[in-house]
Design an enzyme around this catalytic site. Structure first.
Site, PDB file in Angstrom:
ATOM      1  N   ARG A   1       0.857  -1.186   0.000  1.00 44.77           N
ATOM      2  CA  ARG A   1       0.000   0.000   0.000  1.00 44.77           C
ATOM      3  C   ARG A   1       0.895   1.237   0.000  1.00 44.77           C
ATOM      4  O   ARG A   1       1.970   1.243   0.609  1.00 44.77           O
ATOM      5  CB  ARG A   1      -0.896   0.035   1.244  1.00 44.77           C
ATOM      6  CG  ARG A   1      -2.099  -0.900   1.173  1.00 44.77           C
ATOM      7  CD  ARG A   1      -3.150  -0.411   0.176  1.00 44.77           C
ATOM      8  NE  ARG A   1      -4.318  -1.256   0.152  1.00 44.77           N
ATOM      9  CZ  ARG A   1      -4.537  -2.226  -0.750  1.00 44.77           C
ATOM     10  NH1 ARG A   1      -3.650  -2.481  -1.697  1.00 44.77           N
ATOM     11  NH2 ARG A   1      -5.649  -2.945  -0.709  1.00 44.77           N
TER      12      ARG A   1
ATOM     13  N   HIS B   1      -1.312   1.048  -9.711  1.00 45.71           N
ATOM     14  CA  HIS B   1      -2.022   0.091  -8.840  1.00 45.71           C
ATOM     15  C   HIS B   1      -2.691  -1.007  -9.676  1.00 45.71           C
ATOM     16  O   HIS B   1      -3.908  -1.217  -9.590  1.00 45.71           O
ATOM     17  CB  HIS B   1      -3.038   0.817  -7.953  1.00 45.71           C
ATOM     18  CG  HIS B   1      -3.425   0.015  -6.742  1.00 45.71           C
ATOM     19  ND1 HIS B   1      -3.691   0.573  -5.520  1.00 45.71           N
ATOM     20  CD2 HIS B   1      -3.606  -1.332  -6.565  1.00 45.71           C
ATOM     21  CE1 HIS B   1      -4.026  -0.373  -4.654  1.00 45.71           C
ATOM     22  NE2 HIS B   1      -3.985  -1.549  -5.272  1.00 45.71           N
TER      23      HIS B   1
HETATM   24  P1  NAP Z   1      -1.800 -11.727   4.159  1.00 50.34           P
HETATM   25  O1  NAP Z   1      -2.002 -13.097   3.624  1.00 50.34           O
HETATM   26  O2  NAP Z   1      -2.671 -11.235   5.260  1.00 50.34           O
HETATM   27  O3  NAP Z   1      -0.274 -11.638   4.635  1.00 50.34           O
HETATM   28  C1  NAP Z   1       0.231 -10.530   5.285  1.00 50.34           C
HETATM   29  C2  NAP Z   1       1.649 -10.828   5.753  1.00 50.34           C
HETATM   30  O4  NAP Z   1       2.190  -9.646   6.335  1.00 50.34           O
HETATM   31  C3  NAP Z   1       1.701 -11.920   6.811  1.00 50.34           C
HETATM   32  O5  NAP Z   1       2.839 -12.720   6.625  1.00 50.34           O
HETATM   33  C4  NAP Z   1       1.840 -11.113   8.104  1.00 50.34           C
HETATM   34  O6  NAP Z   1       2.513 -11.793   9.155  1.00 50.34           O
HETATM   35  C5  NAP Z   1       2.692  -9.978   7.632  1.00 50.34           C
HETATM   36  N1  NAP Z   1       2.571  -8.823   8.524  1.00 50.34           N
HETATM   37  C6  NAP Z   1       1.464  -8.131   8.856  1.00 50.34           C
HETATM   38  N2  NAP Z   1       1.762  -7.156   9.734  1.00 50.34           N
HETATM   39  C7  NAP Z   1       3.098  -7.264   9.985  1.00 50.34           C
HETATM   40  C8  NAP Z   1       3.997  -6.573  10.814  1.00 50.34           C
HETATM   41  N3  NAP Z   1       3.596  -5.564  11.601  1.00 50.34           N
HETATM   42  N4  NAP Z   1       5.284  -6.982  10.825  1.00 50.34           N
HETATM   43  C9  NAP Z   1       5.694  -8.000  10.063  1.00 50.34           C
HETATM   44  N5  NAP Z   1       4.890  -8.710   9.238  1.00 50.34           N
HETATM   45  C10 NAP Z   1       3.602  -8.341   9.212  1.00 50.34           C
HETATM   46  O7  NAP Z   1      -1.888 -10.639   2.998  1.00 50.34           O
HETATM   47  P2  NAP Z   1      -1.780 -10.883   1.424  1.00 50.34           P
HETATM   48  O8  NAP Z   1      -3.013 -11.503   0.928  1.00 50.34           O
HETATM   49  O9  NAP Z   1      -0.486 -11.552   1.143  1.00 50.34           O
HETATM   50  O10 NAP Z   1      -1.773  -9.369   0.900  1.00 50.34           O
HETATM   51  C11 NAP Z   1      -0.797  -8.448   1.316  1.00 50.34           C
HETATM   52  C12 NAP Z   1      -1.155  -7.044   0.861  1.00 50.34           C
HETATM   53  O11 NAP Z   1      -0.910  -6.894  -0.537  1.00 50.34           O
HETATM   54  C13 NAP Z   1      -2.604  -6.636   1.000  1.00 50.34           C
HETATM   55  O12 NAP Z   1      -2.939  -6.307   2.329  1.00 50.34           O
HETATM   56  C14 NAP Z   1      -2.681  -5.442   0.073  1.00 50.34           C
HETATM   57  O13 NAP Z   1      -2.349  -4.258   0.786  1.00 50.34           O
HETATM   58  C15 NAP Z   1      -1.599  -5.725  -0.962  1.00 50.34           C
HETATM   59  N6  NAP Z   1      -2.173  -5.963  -2.310  1.00 50.34           N
HETATM   60  C16 NAP Z   1      -1.866  -5.096  -3.307  1.00 50.34           C
HETATM   61  C17 NAP Z   1      -2.357  -5.323  -4.583  1.00 50.34           C
HETATM   62  C18 NAP Z   1      -1.964  -4.446  -5.727  1.00 50.34           C
HETATM   63  O14 NAP Z   1      -2.560  -4.558  -6.802  1.00 50.34           O
HETATM   64  N7  NAP Z   1      -0.966  -3.613  -5.564  1.00 50.34           N
HETATM   65  C19 NAP Z   1      -3.197  -6.416  -4.829  1.00 50.34           C
HETATM   66  C20 NAP Z   1      -3.488  -7.262  -3.787  1.00 50.34           C
HETATM   67  C21 NAP Z   1      -2.964  -7.029  -2.516  1.00 50.34           C
HETATM   68  P3  NAP Z   1       1.893 -13.114   9.832  1.00 50.34           P
HETATM   69  O15 NAP Z   1       2.072 -14.204   8.778  1.00 50.34           O
HETATM   70  O16 NAP Z   1       2.742 -13.344  11.014  1.00 50.34           O
HETATM   71  O17 NAP Z   1       0.460 -12.820  10.123  1.00 50.34           O
HETATM   72  C1  GLV Z   2      -5.681  -4.515  -4.265  1.00 46.51           C
HETATM   73  O1  GLV Z   2      -5.009  -3.576  -4.003  1.00 46.51           O
HETATM   74  C2  GLV Z   2      -6.083  -5.486  -3.291  1.00 46.51           C
HETATM   75  O2  GLV Z   2      -5.902  -5.249  -2.093  1.00 46.51           O
HETATM   76  O3  GLV Z   2      -6.623  -6.532  -3.702  1.00 46.51           O
END
Ligand code: NAP
Ligand code: GLV
Length: 314
Positions: free
Chosen positions: A229, A277
């Protein structure tokens, strides 16, 4: 068992068509009225209008049509007793993996320099380290970070990760917690951020953090890739780090605010690569099929995947 669809900036029509294909019997509405409020059981949302979920007496499930729930959780009017799930289907996961692998290879294989050489008709090979000489460090080893990390390992990169909590089983070495962060950064040539936006991760991509990245590695300098983000990065710190060599290059897909201001120096910086994005879009067909399966599981009393922990913020 009506679905309410409310998405900021997305055309609802392809979603309605996709839901109807996945479940022809399901009613879909895009507005709440007195006549339909009590029939709405499911809310499929992406940055929903403030207050739209607050007066639905029979709402059973909120489905966030994307991976990041930061915008949804920032809305104080969403009912606290209704569970939230993230619609994280394999399609969105692979899209993110594609984008991350593309950015890592883009910098590793000197694509910006070769594009410039082509423009100037220069035939010159640049020193090329093997992928195995480069360590990609992934901040956030959840669904997206793990998928990208596994793919990068297949390409030959060394991969390490950082998460909040320790993992028992991982596909690559994962450091956990703030105490391990300096050690993780000190081994990282290319830093990929796939963290959720929470109070703890806001502003994490700062000059002080970039200074801790590995020096003297196989690349000309450390590289930042952010698809988490925009509020996790401090744009002024990225520009300063690019200009003084603390960072060699950056690929950025997310900004705060979006769209990126026309006046931002990131647009024109020779070693910044900006995308609007688009790293991983939610695709109506794939995601609707996935969410309908989740709803059927819920209706059979089975547990749901990807439930959001409101206390944690992701
Ligand atoms: P997720 O499965 O919830 O994984 C989040 C990871 O971050 C987990 O490993 C978590 O640790 C770690 N984390 C959270 N807070 C932390 C902290 N304070 N210190 C260290 N590690 C921390 O999320 P995801 O599905 O992979 O998605 C991640 C992010 O990608 C989304 O939240 C979104 O913002 C972004 N995203 C962007 C796009 C785009 O188009 N640019 C698209 C989709 C998603 P734990 O494993 O210990 O819980
Ligand atoms: C896109 O940014 C998502 O969080 O899926």
């Amino acid at each position: 068992m009506t679905i309410l669809l409310d998405m900021k900036g997305w055309d609802p029509h392809p979603w309605i068509a996709a839901i109807k294909r996945a479940d022809p019997e399901r009613q879909v509405v895009t507005a709440v009225a007195q006549e339909n409020a009590s029939a709405i059981r499911y809310a499929w949302v992406w940055r929903p209008r403030t207050g739209i979920l607050s007066n639905l007496p029979n709402l059973e499930l909120i489905v966030n049509l994307g991976a990041g729930v930061d915008a949804l959780l920032a809305d104080a009017t969403i009912p606290t007793h209704v569970p939230i799930v993230r619609a994280l289907d394999p399609n969105i996961t692979m899209r993110m993996t594609e984008w991350i692998v593309l950015q890592v290879l883009y910098h590793h294989r000197h694509i910006p320099a070769y594009l410039e050489q082509q423009r100037q008709r220069i035939w010159r090979a640049l020193p090329q380290p093997a992928a195995s000489a480069v360590t990609v460090g992934i901040l956030g080893c959840g669904a997206l970070g793990t998928s990208a990390g596994v793919a990068l390992r297949h390409v030959g990169f060394e991969v390490i990760g950082w998460s909040r909590t320790a993992k028992e089983e991982t596909r690559f070495k994962v450091f956990a917690g703030g105490d391990c962060l300096p050690s993780f950064l000190g081994q990282t040539d290319i830093l990929v951020c796939l963290l959720p936006l929470t109070p703890e991760t806001r502003g994490v991509l700062s000059y002080g953090l970039f200074r801790q990245l590995k020096r003297g590695g196989a690349l000309a300098g450390p590289v930042l890739v952010n698809a988490g983000r925009g509020a996790q990065q401090i744009d002024a710190d990225i520009l300063r780090a690019l200009d003084d060599g603390t960072l060699w290059a950056a690929s950025l897909d997310v900004f705060d605010p979006e769209p990126l201001a026309l006046t931002s120096q990131l647009w024109a910086h020779p070693r910044a690569f900006v995308t609007p994005h688009i790293a991983a879009d939610s695709e109506p067909e794939a995601m609707s099929g996935y969410v309908i399966k989740q709803i059927r599981r819920h209706e059979q009393g089975l547990p749901l995947d990807m439930t959001v922990d409101r206390g944690r913020g992701y």
